[in-house]
Design a protein around this motif. Sequence first.
Motif, PDB file in Angstrom:
ATOM      1  N   GLY A 271       0.877  -1.246   0.079  1.00 19.63           N
ATOM      2  CA  GLY A 271       0.196  -0.084  -0.054  1.00 19.63           C
ATOM      3  C   GLY A 271       0.768   1.472   0.138  1.00 19.63           C
ATOM      4  O   GLY A 271       1.940   1.231  -0.639  1.00 19.63           O
ATOM      5  N   VAL A 272       0.371   2.382   0.908  1.00 15.54           N
ATOM      6  CA  VAL A 272       1.184   3.553   0.907  1.00 15.54           C
ATOM      7  C   VAL A 272       2.113   3.546   1.679  1.00 15.54           C
ATOM      8  O   VAL A 272       2.264   3.047   3.053  1.00 15.54           O
ATOM      9  N   ALA A 273       3.379   4.153   1.304  1.00 18.28           N
ATOM     10  CA  ALA A 273       4.497   4.597   1.964  1.00 18.28           C
ATOM     11  C   ALA A 273       4.991   5.785   1.605  1.00 18.28           C
ATOM     12  O   ALA A 273       5.758   6.016   0.593  1.00 18.28           O
ATOM     13  N   VAL A 274       4.363   7.055   2.130  1.00 19.09           N
ATOM     14  CA  VAL A 274       4.321   8.287   1.730  1.00 19.09           C
ATOM     15  C   VAL A 274       5.091   9.219   2.621  1.00 19.09           C
ATOM     16  O   VAL A 274       4.816   8.898   4.210  1.00 19.09           O
ATOM     17  N   GLY A 275       5.550  10.177   2.587  1.00 12.44           N
ATOM     18  CA  GLY A 275       5.935  11.277   3.347  1.00 12.44           C
ATOM     19  C   GLY A 275       7.248  10.518   4.290  1.00 12.44           C
ATOM     20  O   GLY A 275       7.969   9.963   3.890  1.00 12.44           O
ATOM     21  N   ALA A 276       6.956  10.667   5.650  1.00 14.76           N
ATOM     22  CA  ALA A 276       7.593  10.123   6.709  1.00 14.76           C
ATOM     23  C   ALA A 276       7.740   8.525   6.510  1.00 14.76           C
ATOM     24  O   ALA A 276       8.689   7.783   6.753  1.00 14.76           O
ATOM     25  N   GLY A 277       6.574   7.998   6.037  1.00 15.58           N
ATOM     26  CA  GLY A 277       6.444   6.549   5.561  1.00 15.58           C
ATOM     27  C   GLY A 277       7.672   6.247   4.685  1.00 15.58           C
ATOM     28  O   GLY A 277       8.278   5.079   4.785  1.00 15.58           O
ATOM     29  N   ALA A 278       7.774   7.057   3.647  1.00 11.40           N
ATOM     30  CA  ALA A 278       8.784   6.610   2.594  1.00 11.40           C
ATOM     31  C   ALA A 278       9.960   6.736   3.035  1.00 11.40           C
ATOM     32  O   ALA A 278      11.178   6.004   2.802  1.00 11.40           O
ATOM     33  N   ILE A 279      10.224   7.732   4.062  1.00  7.52           N
ATOM     34  CA  ILE A 279      11.635   7.897   4.922  1.00  7.52           C
ATOM     35  C   ILE A 279      11.843   6.452   5.524  1.00  7.52           C
ATOM     36  O   ILE A 279      13.222   6.174   5.420  1.00  7.52           O
ATOM     37  N   LEU A 280      11.032   5.959   6.430  1.00  4.06           N
ATOM     38  CA  LEU A 280      11.508   4.685   7.188  1.00  4.06           C
ATOM     39  C   LEU A 280      11.676   3.490   6.185  1.00  4.06           C
ATOM     40  O   LEU A 280      12.579   2.901   6.566  1.00  4.06           O
ATOM     41  N   ALA A 281      11.060   3.522   5.012  1.00  3.46           N
ATOM     42  CA  ALA A 281      11.446   2.715   4.180  1.00  3.46           C
ATOM     43  C   ALA A 281      12.700   2.742   3.755  1.00  3.46           C
ATOM     44  O   ALA A 281      13.575   1.876   3.542  1.00  3.46           O
ATOM     45  N   MET A 282      13.121   3.897   3.049  1.00  2.07           N
ATOM     46  CA  MET A 282      14.369   4.318   2.601  1.00  2.07           C
ATOM     47  C   MET A 282      15.384   4.187   3.677  1.00  2.07           C
ATOM     48  O   MET A 282      16.691   3.513   3.310  1.00  2.07           O
ATOM     49  N   ALA A 283      15.375   4.263   5.058  1.00  6.67           N
ATOM     50  CA  ALA A 283      16.599   4.036   6.098  1.00  6.67           C
ATOM     51  C   ALA A 283      16.588   2.446   6.498  1.00  6.67           C
ATOM     52  O   ALA A 283      17.438   2.419   7.060  1.00  6.67           O
ATOM     53  N   ALA A 284      15.754   1.676   5.952  1.00  8.01           N
ATOM     54  CA  ALA A 284      15.854   0.304   6.126  1.00  8.01           C
ATOM     55  C   ALA A 284      17.077  -0.070   5.353  1.00  8.01           C
ATOM     56  O   ALA A 284      17.482   0.577   4.205  1.00  8.01           O
ATOM     57  N   ASP A 285      17.741  -1.473   5.490  1.00  8.88           N
ATOM     58  CA  ASP A 285      18.877  -1.703   4.707  1.00  8.88           C
ATOM     59  C   ASP A 285      18.311  -2.382   3.485  1.00  8.88           C
ATOM     60  O   ASP A 285      19.131  -2.544   2.452  1.00  8.88           O
ATOM     61  N   MET A 286      17.162  -3.148   3.481  1.00  9.32           N
ATOM     62  CA  MET A 286      16.727  -3.845   2.456  1.00  9.32           C
ATOM     63  C   MET A 286      15.227  -3.504   2.181  1.00  9.32           C
ATOM     64  O   MET A 286      14.556  -3.258   3.367  1.00  9.32           O
ATOM     65  N   ARG A 287      14.488  -3.533   0.866  1.00  6.13           N
ATOM     66  CA  ARG A 287      13.286  -3.165   0.987  1.00  6.13           C
ATOM     67  C   ARG A 287      12.500  -4.190   0.075  1.00  6.13           C
ATOM     68  O   ARG A 287      12.738  -4.069  -1.161  1.00  6.13           O
ATOM     69  N   LEU A 288      11.461  -4.624   0.627  1.00  3.81           N
ATOM     70  CA  LEU A 288      10.616  -5.578  -0.237  1.00  3.81           C
ATOM     71  C   LEU A 288       9.167  -4.859  -0.465  1.00  3.81           C
ATOM     72  O   LEU A 288       8.759  -4.272   0.637  1.00  3.81           O
ATOM     73  N   ALA A 289       8.471  -5.093  -1.590  1.00  3.73           N
ATOM     74  CA  ALA A 289       7.245  -4.295  -1.696  1.00  3.73           C
ATOM     75  C   ALA A 289       6.271  -5.139  -2.235  1.00  3.73           C
ATOM     76  O   ALA A 289       6.603  -6.272  -3.021  1.00  3.73           O
ATOM     77  N   SER A 290       4.955  -4.712  -2.313  1.00  2.00           N
ATOM     78  CA  SER A 290       3.977  -5.375  -3.237  1.00  2.00           C
ATOM     79  C   SER A 290       3.833  -4.524  -4.477  1.00  2.00           C
ATOM     80  O   SER A 290       4.180  -3.499  -4.758  1.00  2.00           O
ATOM     81  N   PRO A 291       3.096  -5.478  -5.510  1.00  2.00           N
ATOM     82  CA  PRO A 291       3.171  -4.640  -6.836  1.00  2.00           C
ATOM     83  C   PRO A 291       2.256  -3.269  -6.527  1.00  2.00           C
ATOM     84  O   PRO A 291       2.194  -2.555  -7.295  1.00  2.00           O
ATOM     85  N   GLU A 292       1.357  -3.243  -5.712  1.00  2.00           N
ATOM     86  CA  GLU A 292       0.385  -2.502  -5.416  1.00  2.00           C
ATOM     87  C   GLU A 292       1.103  -1.077  -4.324  1.00  2.00           C
ATOM     88  O   GLU A 292       0.554  -0.191  -4.223  1.00  2.00           O
ATOM     89  N   ALA A 293       2.291  -1.073  -4.053  1.00  2.21           N
ATOM     90  CA  ALA A 293       3.005  -0.198  -3.079  1.00  2.21           C
ATOM     91  C   ALA A 293       3.068   1.155  -3.860  1.00  2.21           C
ATOM     92  O   ALA A 293       3.485   1.063  -5.176  1.00  2.21           O
ATOM     93  N   LYS A 294       3.104   2.243  -3.195  1.00  2.00           N
ATOM     94  CA  LYS A 294       2.981   3.377  -3.624  1.00  2.00           C
ATOM     95  C   LYS A 294       3.837   4.238  -2.499  1.00  2.00           C
ATOM     96  O   LYS A 294       3.441   4.473  -1.540  1.00  2.00           O
ATOM     97  N   CYS A 295       4.972   4.560  -3.264  1.00  2.00           N
ATOM     98  CA  CYS A 295       5.882   5.493  -2.472  1.00  2.00           C
ATOM     99  C   CYS A 295       6.130   6.875  -2.982  1.00  2.00           C
ATOM    100  O   CYS A 295       6.329   7.185  -4.056  1.00  2.00           O
ATOM    101  N   ALA A 296       5.799   7.770  -2.202  1.00  2.00           N
ATOM    102  CA  ALA A 296       6.027   9.456  -2.297  1.00  2.00           C
ATOM    103  C   ALA A 296       6.621  10.052  -1.175  1.00  2.00           C
ATOM    104  O   ALA A 296       6.319   9.829  -0.120  1.00  2.00           O
ATOM    105  N   PHE A 297       7.798  10.697  -1.570  1.00  2.00           N
ATOM    106  CA  PHE A 297       8.531  11.804  -0.838  1.00  2.00           C
ATOM    107  C   PHE A 297       7.677  13.015  -0.897  1.00  2.00           C
ATOM    108  O   PHE A 297       7.992  13.831  -1.739  1.00  2.00           O
ATOM    109  N   LEU A 298       6.499  13.225  -0.449  1.00  2.00           N
ATOM    110  CA  LEU A 298       5.420  14.256  -0.756  1.00  2.00           C
ATOM    111  C   LEU A 298       5.819  15.555  -0.010  1.00  2.00           C
ATOM    112  O   LEU A 298       4.684  16.247  -0.003  1.00  2.00           O
ATOM    113  N   PHE A 299       6.629  15.789   0.268  1.00  2.00           N
ATOM    114  CA  PHE A 299       6.856  16.919   1.509  1.00  2.00           C
ATOM    115  C   PHE A 299       6.636  18.568   0.734  1.00  2.00           C
ATOM    116  O   PHE A 299       6.064  19.314   1.421  1.00  2.00           O
TER     117      PHE A 299
END
Length: 270
Positions: free
Chosen positions: A115-143
């Motif tokens: 699902g959504v990983a936006v704003g600070a949610g996108a940052i939390l994903a970015m700060a991980a060492d490895m990132r897996l996602a579903s095809p439905e994942a939507k990532c936005a650095f919407l600041f």
Amino acid sequence: MTKMAGLRPEHFIWEMRGRVALIRLNRPERKNPLTFQSYAELRDCFRALAGATDVDVVVFASNGGNFSSGGDVHDIIGPLVGSPMAVLLAFTRMTGDLVKAMLSCGKPIIAAVDGVAVGAGAILAMAADMRLASPEAKCAFLFTRVGLAGCDMGACAMLPRIIGQGRAAELLYTGRVMTAAEGERWGFWNALHGAESLEAEALALAEQLAAGPVFAHAVTKTQLLQEWDMGLLAAIEAEAQAQAICMQTKDFERAYRAFGARQKPEFPGD
């Protein structure tokens, strides 16, 4: 040194699966926004993980079909509007401290994003060492969509190193959604998995890492962080010293003996 198995956080969910810690935000009805309290509690959790003796890997998972919608509009953005500079800076430093704690916790972190990983949610994903996602994942650095700069919580330093300067600049200037397909092609997502298997895949990867060598994994994480600020010659020397330290561990000796015996090595981490 501490044990984390008994952790009972108030603002996020914490589970232990063997030596793997599973974290997820706990407001699925609102796509898991962050609050002042959850920022601080997550920061303190990752700081404590640096000394945890019963956790080797962390999975930061989704909840209710979403990872995180970022800072809560009503609980964070509203109260910050019109606040004095001292209050604003204390908040932005706290959010940055969460990223610092994730980078410095000594444990590999795997983000499992649905699902959504936006704003600070996108940052939390970015700060991980490895990132897996579903095809439905939507990532936005919407600041920029809320009148802020794209330079939030280390994004201008970290995102270009993951996906390249031009791609990062576009996402940070426009605030647009990076699709799952784009993210995989650009190297932001390590792999895509169906939503129904995403968490299981993340846990399987985590269990593989937890099987060790965990001391060497901690050294790898430290070097990945510290070498960002090093020149090439300094990095080569730092890695020589780090590898010499790892060669003193019993894990290194066990691996050698297992190789000679044609057995799979076991890595207790000492």
